[in-house]
Design a protein around this motif. Structure first.
Motif, PDB file in Angstrom:
ATOM      1  N   MET A   1       2.468  -9.920  -3.842  1.00 53.48           N
ATOM      2  CA  MET A   1       1.928 -11.243  -3.541  1.00 53.48           C
ATOM      3  C   MET A   1       2.471 -11.818  -2.239  1.00 53.48           C
ATOM      4  N   LEU A   2       3.774 -11.585  -1.991  1.00 54.14           N
ATOM      5  CA  LEU A   2       4.371 -12.202  -0.809  1.00 54.14           C
ATOM      6  C   LEU A   2       3.842 -11.591   0.475  1.00 54.14           C
ATOM      7  N   GLY A   3       3.632 -10.277   0.447  1.00 53.15           N
ATOM      8  CA  GLY A   3       3.304  -9.624   1.715  1.00 53.15           C
ATOM      9  C   GLY A   3       1.949  -8.971   1.756  1.00 53.15           C
ATOM     10  N   GLY A   4       1.191  -9.015   0.678  1.00 52.68           N
ATOM     11  CA  GLY A   4      -0.130  -8.414   0.669  1.00 52.68           C
ATOM     12  C   GLY A   4      -0.104  -6.952   1.030  1.00 52.68           C
ATOM     13  N   MET A   5      -1.079  -6.548   1.838  1.00 51.04           N
ATOM     14  CA  MET A   5      -1.229  -5.146   2.215  1.00 51.04           C
ATOM     15  C   MET A   5       0.001  -4.643   2.961  1.00 51.04           C
ATOM     16  N   ARG A   6       0.611  -5.533   3.742  1.00 52.30           N
ATOM     17  CA  ARG A   6       1.786  -5.155   4.516  1.00 52.30           C
ATOM     18  C   ARG A   6       2.891  -4.678   3.589  1.00 52.30           C
ATOM     19  N   ALA A   7       3.189  -5.498   2.574  1.00 46.23           N
ATOM     20  CA  ALA A   7       4.240  -5.127   1.628  1.00 46.23           C
ATOM     21  C   ALA A   7       3.842  -3.888   0.856  1.00 46.23           C
ATOM     22  N   VAL A   8       2.562  -3.823   0.425  1.00 45.92           N
ATOM     23  CA  VAL A   8       2.130  -2.690  -0.386  1.00 45.92           C
ATOM     24  C   VAL A   8       2.263  -1.391   0.394  1.00 45.92           C
ATOM     25  N   THR A   9       1.853  -1.421   1.677  1.00 48.39           N
ATOM     26  CA  THR A   9       1.932  -0.193   2.471  1.00 48.39           C
ATOM     27  C   THR A   9       3.372   0.270   2.612  1.00 48.39           C
ATOM     28  N   TRP A  10       4.269  -0.657   2.979  1.00 51.23           N
ATOM     29  CA  TRP A  10       5.656  -0.218   3.203  1.00 51.23           C
ATOM     30  C   TRP A  10       6.326   0.203   1.909  1.00 51.23           C
ATOM     31  N   THR A  11       6.019  -0.456   0.777  1.00 46.24           N
ATOM     32  CA  THR A  11       6.617   0.013  -0.480  1.00 46.24           C
ATOM     33  C   THR A  11       6.013   1.346  -0.889  1.00 46.24           C
ATOM     34  N   GLN A  12       4.712   1.541  -0.615  1.00 46.43           N
ATOM     35  CA  GLN A  12       4.083   2.813  -0.974  1.00 46.43           C
ATOM     36  C   GLN A  12       4.726   3.967  -0.226  1.00 46.43           C
ATOM     37  N   ILE A  13       5.123   3.724   1.026  1.00 46.43           N
ATOM     38  CA  ILE A  13       5.774   4.797   1.789  1.00 46.43           C
ATOM     39  C   ILE A  13       7.107   5.146   1.131  1.00 46.43           C
ATOM     40  N   ALA A  14       7.856   4.109   0.734  1.00 47.39           N
ATOM     41  CA  ALA A  14       9.116   4.358   0.029  1.00 47.39           C
ATOM     42  C   ALA A  14       8.848   5.137  -1.250  1.00 47.39           C
ATOM     43  N   GLN A  15       7.757   4.764  -1.915  1.00 46.62           N
ATOM     44  CA  GLN A  15       7.408   5.407  -3.169  1.00 46.62           C
ATOM     45  C   GLN A  15       7.001   6.861  -2.944  1.00 46.62           C
ATOM     46  N   TYR A  16       6.318   7.101  -1.835  1.00 47.36           N
ATOM     47  CA  TYR A  16       5.866   8.452  -1.519  1.00 47.36           C
ATOM     48  C   TYR A  16       7.059   9.396  -1.453  1.00 47.36           C
ATOM     49  N   ILE A  17       8.143   8.915  -0.813  1.00 49.28           N
ATOM     50  CA  ILE A  17       9.319   9.771  -0.658  1.00 49.28           C
ATOM     51  C   ILE A  17       9.893  10.111  -2.028  1.00 49.28           C
ATOM     52  N   VAL A  18       9.975   9.087  -2.900  1.00 50.33           N
ATOM     53  CA  VAL A  18      10.477   9.339  -4.248  1.00 50.33           C
ATOM     54  C   VAL A  18       9.574  10.322  -4.982  1.00 50.33           C
ATOM     55  N   LEU A  19       8.249  10.083  -4.898  1.00 50.35           N
ATOM     56  CA  LEU A  19       7.292  10.901  -5.644  1.00 50.35           C
ATOM     57  C   LEU A  19       7.330  12.355  -5.201  1.00 50.35           C
ATOM     58  N   ILE A  20       7.358  12.559  -3.884  1.00 53.14           N
ATOM     59  CA  ILE A  20       7.263  13.929  -3.397  1.00 53.14           C
ATOM     60  C   ILE A  20       8.504  14.715  -3.818  1.00 53.14           C
ATOM     61  N   ILE A  21       9.669  14.039  -3.814  1.00 52.47           N
ATOM     62  CA  ILE A  21      10.881  14.724  -4.285  1.00 52.47           C
ATOM     63  C   ILE A  21      10.785  14.985  -5.781  1.00 52.47           C
ATOM     64  N   ALA A  22      10.289  13.986  -6.512  1.00 53.54           N
ATOM     65  CA  ALA A  22      10.217  14.121  -7.967  1.00 53.54           C
ATOM     66  C   ALA A  22       9.215  15.180  -8.397  1.00 53.54           C
ATOM     67  N   TYR A  23       8.145  15.356  -7.627  1.00 52.95           N
ATOM     68  CA  TYR A  23       7.162  16.384  -7.966  1.00 52.95           C
ATOM     69  C   TYR A  23       7.679  17.769  -7.623  1.00 52.95           C
ATOM     70  N   LEU A  24       8.250  17.884  -6.416  1.00 52.43           N
ATOM     71  CA  LEU A  24       8.557  19.220  -5.904  1.00 52.43           C
ATOM     72  C   LEU A  24       9.789  19.826  -6.560  1.00 52.43           C
ATOM     73  N   THR A  25      10.820  19.005  -6.816  1.00 51.70           N
ATOM     74  CA  THR A  25      12.070  19.580  -7.308  1.00 51.70           C
ATOM     75  C   THR A  25      11.867  20.411  -8.578  1.00 51.70           C
ATOM     76  N   PRO A  26      11.294  19.825  -9.656  1.00 52.13           N
ATOM     77  CA  PRO A  26      11.186  20.636 -10.874  1.00 52.13           C
ATOM     78  C   PRO A  26      10.284  21.855 -10.705  1.00 52.13           C
ATOM     79  N   ILE A  27       9.165  21.702  -9.979  1.00 50.83           N
ATOM     80  CA  ILE A  27       8.212  22.809  -9.900  1.00 50.83           C
ATOM     81  C   ILE A  27       8.779  23.932  -9.040  1.00 50.83           C
ATOM     82  N   VAL A  28       9.565  23.569  -8.007  1.00 49.38           N
ATOM     83  CA  VAL A  28      10.187  24.621  -7.181  1.00 49.38           C
ATOM     84  C   VAL A  28      11.237  25.365  -7.998  1.00 49.38           C
TER      85      VAL A  28
END
Lengths: 290, 91
Positions: free
Chosen positions: A208-235
């Motif tokens: 709510m505070l930052g709209g798309m701006r906040a969502v984009t920057w948090t999504q990038i942070a989330q992407y890093i978490v997700l990609i590590i979380a996906y790849l580690t177990p499967i590798v």
């Protein structure tokens, strides 16, 4: 004043790599810390709380840092998110709660048919890119209905766009919110009905505070978490089972083995094969079509 | 680049854009739908080293790789058309 904000924002863009690099390091360090705590014997529940509060804190910090009152910042992040980072944010959308809670289950349950979701999601990005992408910015529109209304004139096109959007996003958001509820109830030990609202409050605070701006920057942070979380177990799995740490290459081997195992089950009379669209309970739907 | 607002330039830009769009839509249709109609016969073919049945492979990885490559190619081609006709955004 105007030049000052412009230069500080370009500094911000320049430092993105450094910022997210530090963030990734922090995340890995945090995981190592959690692993050490677990070895010492800290109970799982406390580890769960730590994990949720760490992630919430990160998103809240980003949300507060990127708060804005400008319309173009709010809706389109000022139109100056670098393509690479925008791709990361979109990637995080692709594999968000609906995917990692829903997709694994669909593939497990439906086998080959479940891949329709994967194809639809990815093919959808191609459609958006071809039919909407090149024109949205040129028209200076903030949303797809805005663009449709500019392009075809009048509110009827806009209305149709809104209907399509609401239908799509309702299905999507249902899965997302359900996933949020499951995750929040699992980690916070709340009842699902309450956890859904706890998750929603978190999302609202972030967005709510930052709209798309906040969502984009948090999504990038989330992407890093997700990609590590996906790849580690499967590798790890792929290395343990086949000795090759690239799971994409050992995927086919796994399919063949599952198919052989399924046929063995049927031959031993442990399962009844089902080849129809709707399988009755207790029958085995083959992973791949013949 | 020169006559950005001339009628001929505008029309050429649009016809090129339309052709590009139709081409990509065709490829998209083929890899999104048509190839998956033939999953059963395609599964008879096993990809040599990966050991993957081809029909399953196309849904699991093949089409997705094509889609991602298409996204990059389309962005580049549309950018080129825009640039040639003076509609590109300065960056």
């Amino acid at each position: 004043m105007a030049t000052q904000t412009a230069s500080s924002s370009s500094d911000f863009i320049k430092n993105l790599g450094k910022m997210y690099g530090a963030y990734t390091g922090g995340f890995v360090g945090f995981i190592v810390l959690l692993a050490i705590l677990e070895q010492i014997g800290v109970p799982n529940k406390i580890l769960g709380y730590l994990f949720v509060f760490f992630t919430l804190a990160v998103y809240a910090v980003i949300g507060v840092m990127t708060r804005t009152a400008q319309v173009s910042e709010y809706y389109v992040a000022g139109r100056r998110v670098p393509a690479f980072y925008n791709g990361m944010a979109t990637g995080a959308d692709w594999m968000s709660a609906a995917s990692f809670v829903g997709m694994a289950g669909s593939l497990f349950l439906l086998g080959y048919d479940g891949l329709a979701w994967v194809l639809g999601w990815t093919g959808g990005f191609v459609l958006v890119s071809i039919l909407i992408g090149p024109y949205l910015r040129k028209f200076g529109a903030y949303t797809v209905p805005d663009f449709l209304s500019f392009r075809y004139g009048g509110n009827f096109a806009r209305f149709l766009g809104v209907i399509v959007l609401v239908c799509c996003s309702f299905t999507y958001v249902t899965a997302q919110i359900y996933g949020t509820g499951i995750i929040a109830s699992r980690f916070l030990g709340m009842k699902f009905e309450i956890a859904v609202f706890a998750g929603l409050v978190g999302i609202l605070l972030c967005a709510m505070l930052g709209g798309m701006r906040a969502v984009t920057w948090t999504q990038i942070a989330q992407y890093i978490v997700l990609i590590i979380a996906y790849l580690t177990p499967i590798v790890i799995l792929s290395t343990k089972k086949y000795g090759i740490p690239i799971p994409e290459l050992t995927y086919g081997q796994a399919i063949l083995e599952i198919t052989a195992r399924e046929q063995q089950l049927v031959k031993d009379g442990l399962a009844v094969l089902c080849t129809q669209q709707a399988c009755p309970a207790g029958t085995l739907r083959p992973m791949k079509p013949p | 680049m020169a006559q950005a607002d001339s009628k001929a330039n505008e029309e050429e830009h649009w016809s090129k854009t339309t052709r590009l769009m139709l081409m990509h839509l065709g490829v998209w249709l083929f890899f999104g739908y048509i190839i998956h109609f033939f999953v059963v016969p395609l599964n008879k073919i096993i990809i040599p080293i990966l050991g993957f049945p081809l029909g399953f492979y196309m849904a699991a990885q093949g089409s997705l790789i094509v889609f991602v490559v298409m996204l990059f190619m389309f962005a580049r081609q549309q950018e080129k058309i825009d640039r040639d006709h003076g509609y590109a955004e300065e960056d």
